[in-house]
Design an enzyme around this catalytic site. Structure first.
Site, PDB file in Angstrom:
ATOM      1  N   LYS A 194       0.816  -1.216   0.000  1.00  0.00           N
ATOM      2  CA  LYS A 194       0.000   0.000   0.000  1.00  0.00           C
ATOM      3  C   LYS A 194       0.847   1.263   0.000  1.00  0.00           C
ATOM      4  O   LYS A 194       2.052   1.211   0.238  1.00  0.00           O
ATOM      5  CB  LYS A 194      -0.969  -0.024   1.192  1.00  0.00           C
ATOM      6  CG  LYS A 194      -2.140  -0.960   0.929  1.00  0.00           C
ATOM      7  CD  LYS A 194      -3.222  -0.891   1.971  1.00  0.00           C
ATOM      8  CE  LYS A 194      -4.380  -1.811   1.550  1.00  0.00           C
ATOM      9  NZ  LYS A 194      -5.373  -1.975   2.621  1.00  0.00           N
ATOM     10  N   ARG A 225      -3.575  -9.966   5.118  1.00  0.00           N
ATOM     11  CA  ARG A 225      -4.031  -9.944   3.722  1.00  0.00           C
ATOM     12  C   ARG A 225      -2.884  -9.416   2.858  1.00  0.00           C
ATOM     13  O   ARG A 225      -2.512  -8.246   2.983  1.00  0.00           O
ATOM     14  CB  ARG A 225      -5.262  -9.058   3.594  1.00  0.00           C
ATOM     15  CG  ARG A 225      -5.849  -8.979   2.190  1.00  0.00           C
ATOM     16  CD  ARG A 225      -7.076  -8.072   2.168  1.00  0.00           C
ATOM     17  NE  ARG A 225      -7.638  -7.982   0.841  1.00  0.00           N
ATOM     18  CZ  ARG A 225      -7.182  -7.156  -0.093  1.00  0.00           C
ATOM     19  NH1 ARG A 225      -6.197  -6.354   0.164  1.00  0.00           N
ATOM     20  NH2 ARG A 225      -7.747  -7.137  -1.300  1.00  0.00           N
TER      21      ARG A 225
HETATM   22  C1  8Y7 Z   1      -8.170  -4.179   2.175  1.00  0.00           C
HETATM   23  C2  8Y7 Z   1      -9.255  -4.972   1.740  1.00  0.00           C
HETATM   24  C3  8Y7 Z   1      -8.391  -3.903   0.048  1.00  0.00           C
HETATM   25  C4  8Y7 Z   1      -7.848  -4.198   3.563  1.00  0.00           C
HETATM   26  C5  8Y7 Z   1      -9.676  -5.759   3.866  1.00  0.00           C
HETATM   27  C6  8Y7 Z   1      -5.501  -2.972  -1.634  1.00  0.00           C
HETATM   28  C7  8Y7 Z   1     -10.383  -5.383  -0.441  1.00  0.00           C
HETATM   29  C8  8Y7 Z   1      -6.798  -2.278  -1.583  1.00  0.00           C
HETATM   30  N1  8Y7 Z   1      -7.630  -3.537   1.102  1.00  0.00           N
HETATM   31  N2  8Y7 Z   1      -9.991  -5.749   2.574  1.00  0.00           N
HETATM   32  N3  8Y7 Z   1      -9.379  -4.771   0.406  1.00  0.00           N
HETATM   33  N4  8Y7 Z   1      -8.634  -5.001   4.365  1.00  0.00           N
HETATM   34  N5  8Y7 Z   1     -10.381  -6.513   4.733  1.00  0.00           N
HETATM   35  O1  8Y7 Z   1      -4.496  -2.219  -1.862  1.00  0.00           O
HETATM   36  O2  8Y7 Z   1      -6.942  -3.528   4.060  1.00  0.00           O
HETATM   37  O3  8Y7 Z   1      -5.367  -4.180  -1.480  1.00  0.00           O
HETATM   38  S1  8Y7 Z   1      -8.215  -3.341  -1.603  1.00  0.00           S
END
Ligand code: 8Y7
Length: 286
Positions: A226, A260
């Protein structure tokens, strides 16, 4: 800590969270695949999922709507066309937990019917029908904090005390979920890194990871590649691995249950080292 999952054959499967687990990111947005047609996209996505499982992912997070800052909205039909085929294929051919990254009630319903086990909603079930859909589906749900909307959230993030405000939001949302009929132990919490937060606010939240354990619920941390890493290190997305692993290390030491990430193998290595270290730290106290 554990999550009870319902499989397609109505059997209950347990996801053990006594040690942190890796959630691999699988984006099925057109920009994430070169343009080779529908089957090519499905095949490419499946191979990616297969590799993430081999590399140690316990969960695959499948998403068809980009929620990056400034991304445009996707129609229901388009989102379903992107995610349902790959969910069906992964659920029948791989032994892995599937989460569906969506905010739309109808996508939640069809994804769970197709074989997904967990709902991951960056809008914390605040879109129409989402709370009710999640309650009826009776599956684990990840509720994430976001200030504003994806299109404008990074314009001017504003908090008096970012951690306290994120905690207050999650506390209110837990209550809303429980009132709607969602079982408390089906809730996963996420501070929402990069979703309406400045660089300093993101690092404040990461430093405060332990604060989010006060609810006794699993905590999911999503910092992989990020801008909180890119802006700190002044590098583009291809150069963010070390920074992502440093954040993953910190989150794992502070007891985050789910990480994640894009880089599954490298993050699994981090978790193995942190677990080994924790074992010795525990021995020293006995
Ligand atoms: C997150 C996410 C994204 C996060 C959860 C990216 C879908 C943006 N970020 N879901 N999603 N937490 N739970 O850069 O931080 O991955 S999308």
């Amino acid at each position: 800590m554990q999550l009870n999952l319902v499989t397609n054959s109505s059997r209950v499967k347990i996801l053990d969270l006594s040690q942190p687990v890796v959630m691999g990111i699988l984006n099925v947005t057109p920009d994430s695949f070169s343009d080779g047609g529908q089957y090519y996209a499905l095949d490419t996505a499946f191979k990616q999922a297969q590799k993430m499982v081999a590399d140690g992912a316990k969960i695959i997070d499948i998403g068809g709507e980009s929620t990056r800052p400034g991304a445009s909205a996707v129609s229901l039909e388009e989102e379903l066309a992107r995610v349902i085929p790959i969910i069906k294929r992964v659920s029948t051919q791989l032994d892995v937990v599937i989460s569906i990254d969506t905010s739309k009630a109808q996508v939640m319903r069809e994804a769970i019917a197709a074989g997904a086990h967990i709902i991951n909603d960056v809008r914390a079930l605040q879109q129409e029908g989402a709370l009710q859909a999640a309650a009826e589906l009776a599956v684990p749900v990840c509720i994430m904090h976001m200030q504003g909307q994806p299109s404008t959230m990074q314009d001017a993030p504003n908090y008096q005390d970012v951690t306290a405000e994120v905690v207050a939001f999650l506390q209110q949302r837990i209550a809303d979920c429980v009132n709607a009929g969602i079982k408390r132990d089906n809730i996963i919490l996420d501070p929402g890194f990069g979703f309406g937060k400045t660089l300093e606010q993101n690092y404040q939240l990461l430093a405060d990871t332990r604060v989010f354990h006060q609810f006794g619920l699993p905590v999911l941390i999503g910092v992989s590649r990020k801008s909180m890493i890119g802006n700190l290190l002044q590098c583009d997305e291809s150069q963010r691995l070390a920074g992502s692993l440093a954040c993953a290390t910190a989150a794992a030491i502070d007891g985050a249950q789910i990480l994640r990430v894009h880089d599954v193998r490298e993050t699994a290595d981090v978790l193995a080292v942190v677990a080994q270290l924790a074992k010795h730290a525990l021995n020293n106290k006995q």
